[in-house]
Design a protein around this motif. Structure first.
Motif, PDB file in Angstrom:
ATOM      1  N   GLY A   1     -24.921  14.805 -26.183  1.00 41.99           N
ATOM      2  CA  GLY A   1     -23.360  15.154 -26.494  1.00 41.99           C
ATOM      3  C   GLY A   1     -22.719  13.508 -25.351  1.00 41.99           C
ATOM      4  O   GLY A   1     -21.619  12.636 -25.877  1.00 41.99           O
ATOM      5  N   ALA A   2     -24.338  13.306 -24.596  1.00 37.22           N
ATOM      6  CA  ALA A   2     -23.009  12.252 -23.297  1.00 37.22           C
ATOM      7  C   ALA A   2     -23.919  10.774 -23.912  1.00 37.22           C
ATOM      8  O   ALA A   2     -24.378  10.921 -24.682  1.00 37.22           O
ATOM      9  CB  ALA A   2     -23.998  12.511 -21.921  1.00 37.22           C
TER      10      ALA A   2
ATOM     11  N   GLY B   1     -23.584  -6.047 -19.133  1.00 38.29           N
ATOM     12  CA  GLY B   1     -24.724  -6.017 -17.702  1.00 38.29           C
ATOM     13  C   GLY B   1     -25.012  -5.004 -17.056  1.00 38.29           C
ATOM     14  O   GLY B   1     -25.587  -5.082 -16.029  1.00 38.29           O
ATOM     15  N   SER B   2     -23.794  -3.563 -17.055  1.00 37.80           N
ATOM     16  CA  SER B   2     -23.443  -2.403 -16.099  1.00 37.80           C
ATOM     17  C   SER B   2     -24.166  -1.607 -18.018  1.00 37.80           C
ATOM     18  O   SER B   2     -23.896  -1.011 -18.438  1.00 37.80           O
ATOM     19  CB  SER B   2     -22.425  -1.948 -15.678  1.00 37.80           C
ATOM     20  OG  SER B   2     -21.914  -3.546 -14.614  1.00 37.80           O
ATOM     21  N   ARG B   3     -24.865  -0.363 -16.713  1.00 37.72           N
ATOM     22  CA  ARG B   3     -24.829   0.545 -17.321  1.00 37.72           C
ATOM     23  C   ARG B   3     -24.690   1.652 -17.391  1.00 37.72           C
ATOM     24  O   ARG B   3     -23.721   1.596 -15.981  1.00 37.72           O
ATOM     25  CB  ARG B   3     -26.476   1.590 -16.912  1.00 37.72           C
ATOM     26  CG  ARG B   3     -27.757   0.398 -17.970  1.00 37.72           C
ATOM     27  CD  ARG B   3     -28.595   0.729 -16.895  1.00 37.72           C
ATOM     28  NE  ARG B   3     -29.516   2.062 -17.534  1.00 37.72           N
ATOM     29  CZ  ARG B   3     -30.364   1.979 -18.077  1.00 37.72           C
ATOM     30  NH1 ARG B   3     -31.560   1.316 -18.859  1.00 37.72           N
ATOM     31  NH2 ARG B   3     -30.917   3.442 -18.928  1.00 37.72           N
ATOM     32  N   LEU B   4     -23.393   2.664 -18.003  1.00 42.57           N
ATOM     33  CA  LEU B   4     -22.238   3.422 -18.202  1.00 42.57           C
ATOM     34  C   LEU B   4     -22.932   4.559 -18.602  1.00 42.57           C
ATOM     35  O   LEU B   4     -23.724   4.742 -19.321  1.00 42.57           O
ATOM     36  CB  LEU B   4     -21.117   3.116 -18.289  1.00 42.57           C
ATOM     37  CG  LEU B   4     -20.434   1.893 -18.182  1.00 42.57           C
ATOM     38  CD1 LEU B   4     -19.252   1.176 -18.595  1.00 42.57           C
ATOM     39  CD2 LEU B   4     -19.541   1.509 -16.521  1.00 42.57           C
ATOM     40  N   GLY B   5     -22.648   5.778 -17.997  1.00 45.02           N
ATOM     41  CA  GLY B   5     -22.626   7.790 -18.146  1.00 45.02           C
ATOM     42  C   GLY B   5     -21.373   7.670 -19.041  1.00 45.02           C
ATOM     43  O   GLY B   5     -20.666   7.777 -18.021  1.00 45.02           O
ATOM     44  N   LEU B   6     -20.924   7.395 -20.240  1.00 46.61           N
ATOM     45  CA  LEU B   6     -20.035   8.816 -20.496  1.00 46.61           C
ATOM     46  C   LEU B   6     -20.262  10.281 -21.436  1.00 46.61           C
ATOM     47  O   LEU B   6     -21.428  10.347 -21.891  1.00 46.61           O
ATOM     48  CB  LEU B   6     -19.588   8.244 -21.901  1.00 46.61           C
ATOM     49  CG  LEU B   6     -19.439   6.567 -21.385  1.00 46.61           C
ATOM     50  CD1 LEU B   6     -18.490   5.236 -23.167  1.00 46.61           C
ATOM     51  CD2 LEU B   6     -17.976   6.421 -20.663  1.00 46.61           C
ATOM     52  N   ASP B   7     -19.486  10.450 -21.034  1.00 46.57           N
ATOM     53  CA  ASP B   7     -19.621  12.066 -21.857  1.00 46.57           C
ATOM     54  C   ASP B   7     -19.131  12.231 -22.912  1.00 46.57           C
ATOM     55  O   ASP B   7     -18.477  11.372 -24.196  1.00 46.57           O
ATOM     56  CB  ASP B   7     -18.624  12.991 -21.046  1.00 46.57           C
ATOM     57  CG  ASP B   7     -16.905  12.705 -20.706  1.00 46.57           C
ATOM     58  OD1 ASP B   7     -16.719  12.446 -22.159  1.00 46.57           O
ATOM     59  OD2 ASP B   7     -15.830  13.869 -20.053  1.00 46.57           O
ATOM     60  N   HIS B   8     -18.873  13.184 -24.179  1.00 43.76           N
ATOM     61  CA  HIS B   8     -19.452  13.279 -25.027  1.00 43.76           C
ATOM     62  C   HIS B   8     -17.940  13.173 -25.826  1.00 43.76           C
ATOM     63  O   HIS B   8     -17.590  12.343 -26.278  1.00 43.76           O
ATOM     64  CB  HIS B   8     -19.497  14.848 -25.892  1.00 43.76           C
ATOM     65  CG  HIS B   8     -19.065  15.541 -27.290  1.00 43.76           C
ATOM     66  ND1 HIS B   8     -20.278  14.803 -28.083  1.00 43.76           N
ATOM     67  CD2 HIS B   8     -17.909  15.859 -27.698  1.00 43.76           C
ATOM     68  CE1 HIS B   8     -19.856  15.564 -28.928  1.00 43.76           C
ATOM     69  NE2 HIS B   8     -18.458  16.055 -29.233  1.00 43.76           N
ATOM     70  N   LYS B   9     -16.628  13.443 -25.183  1.00 48.66           N
ATOM     71  CA  LYS B   9     -15.138  13.292 -25.012  1.00 48.66           C
ATOM     72  C   LYS B   9     -14.793  12.037 -25.293  1.00 48.66           C
ATOM     73  O   LYS B   9     -14.502  11.669 -26.286  1.00 48.66           O
ATOM     74  CB  LYS B   9     -13.820  14.095 -24.368  1.00 48.66           C
ATOM     75  CG  LYS B   9     -12.455  13.921 -24.562  1.00 48.66           C
ATOM     76  CD  LYS B   9     -12.210  14.828 -23.777  1.00 48.66           C
ATOM     77  CE  LYS B   9     -10.695  15.208 -24.135  1.00 48.66           C
ATOM     78  NZ  LYS B   9      -9.620  15.769 -23.211  1.00 48.66           N
TER      79      LYS B   9
ATOM     80  N   SER C   1     -17.322   9.733 -25.070  1.00 50.32           N
ATOM     81  CA  SER C   1     -18.066   8.382 -26.254  1.00 50.32           C
ATOM     82  C   SER C   1     -17.659   8.840 -27.775  1.00 50.32           C
ATOM     83  O   SER C   1     -17.128   8.006 -28.392  1.00 50.32           O
ATOM     84  CB  SER C   1     -19.513   9.073 -26.539  1.00 50.32           C
ATOM     85  OG  SER C   1     -19.389   8.937 -25.448  1.00 50.32           O
ATOM     86  N   MET C   2     -16.804  10.426 -27.864  1.00 46.75           N
ATOM     87  CA  MET C   2     -16.187   9.884 -29.709  1.00 46.75           C
ATOM     88  C   MET C   2     -15.252   9.293 -29.510  1.00 46.75           C
ATOM     89  O   MET C   2     -14.990   9.360 -30.564  1.00 46.75           O
ATOM     90  CB  MET C   2     -15.881  11.677 -29.613  1.00 46.75           C
ATOM     91  CG  MET C   2     -17.330  12.405 -29.770  1.00 46.75           C
ATOM     92  SD  MET C   2     -18.434  11.895 -31.328  1.00 46.75           S
ATOM     93  CE  MET C   2     -17.573  12.814 -32.872  1.00 46.75           C
TER      94      MET C   2
END
Length: 72
Positions: A46-47, A54-62, A64-65
């Motif tokens: 879900g993440a 050019g940058s990498r990001l991590g987004l949680d499920h909420k 991202s949806m």
């Protein structure tokens, strides 16, 4: 479609970002704004890991949806 349902490794145009003002302001500071380009690199449990300007990001499920995209 929500970011999590988008195809991986393709440029995606951000159509809208749904969330409260504080979250939207933070996402905007990271470059996640309407009309911007984002790329989904991976999704797991879900993440999402995505690339913005050019940058990498991590987004949680909420979050991202809450980001609506279309293939650019």
């Amino acid at each position: 479609m929500p970011l999590l349902f988008a195809p991986k490794e393709k440029d995606l145009r951000i159509l809208s970002v749904h969330g409260d003002a504080k979250v939207n302001k933070h996402l905007a500071s990271l470059g996640i704004v309407e009309g911007g380009i984002i790329r989904l690199l991976e999704d797991a449990n879900g993440a999402a890991i995505c690339q913005v300007k050019g940058s990498r990001l991590g987004l949680d499920h909420k979050i991202s949806m809450s980001i609506m995209v279309a293939v650019a």
